[in-house]
Scaffold this active site. Structure first.
Site, PDB file in Angstrom:
ATOM      1  N   CYS A   1       0.814  -1.209   0.000  1.00 31.17           N
ATOM      2  CA  CYS A   1       0.000   0.000   0.000  1.00 31.17           C
ATOM      3  C   CYS A   1       0.849   1.261   0.000  1.00 31.17           C
ATOM      4  O   CYS A   1       0.362   2.335   0.330  1.00 31.17           O
ATOM      5  CB  CYS A   1      -0.969  -0.007   1.176  1.00 31.17           C
ATOM      6  SG  CYS A   1      -0.144  -0.082   2.770  1.00 31.17           S
ATOM      7  N   GLY A   2       2.111   1.172  -0.374  1.00 25.38           N
ATOM      8  CA  GLY A   2       2.997   2.338  -0.358  1.00 25.38           C
ATOM      9  C   GLY A   2       2.527   3.449  -1.258  1.00 25.38           C
ATOM     10  O   GLY A   2       2.502   4.619  -0.864  1.00 25.38           O
TER      11      GLY A   2
END
Length: 135
Positions: A122-123
């Site tokens: 989810c960066g």
């Protein structure tokens, strides 16, 4: 006799394609395996890839099924909450009440709450949320 020797010498020096017509169109390159072991390895690799793909499909289907069940389990709560809010709206419509939070007033401060993820890959999502919050 001299011209015949010259013709033979020219024929030997020139490539064979010079004496033939245009080359026929070739089909796209075909994969050729030199040994039987290479072909067997390739077949095994394709089989393993198919097994992995099928396993991933099954995992995705299980996740979808779990998500659907979770949504269905929240339905009774949602219906109860809706009936409570409808009851409150009916009561507020009948009685004149003074609630400070419902008064219209000038906006002096604004608070933003940014919620980001902390699991999996989810960066880029987190980066997007932070940029939008700061903008």
């Amino acid at each position: 006799m001299g011209s015949a020797k010259l013709l033979v010498a020219l024929a030997l020096a020139a490539p064979a394609a010079a004496f033939m017509g245009p080359a026929p169109a070739r089909s796209p390159a075909t994969v050729v395996f030199g040994k039987g072991g290479e072909l067997r390895d390739r077949i095994a690799t394709v089989g393993n890839t198919q097994k992995i793909t099928e396993a991933m499909r099954l995992v995705a289907a299980a996740k979808v099924r779990r998500a659907q069940e979770a949504v269905l389990q929240t339905r009774p709560f949602s219906e109860t909450l809706q009936s409570v809010f409808l009851g409150l709206i009916d009561q507020l419509g009948k009685e004149p009440i003074d609630i400070p939070l419902l008064e219209t007033r000038e906006v002096k401060k604004v608070t933003l709450l940014a919620i980001s993820g902390d699991r999996g890959l989810c960066g880029s999502y987190n980066t997007y949320i932070i940029k939008k919050t700061e903008a």
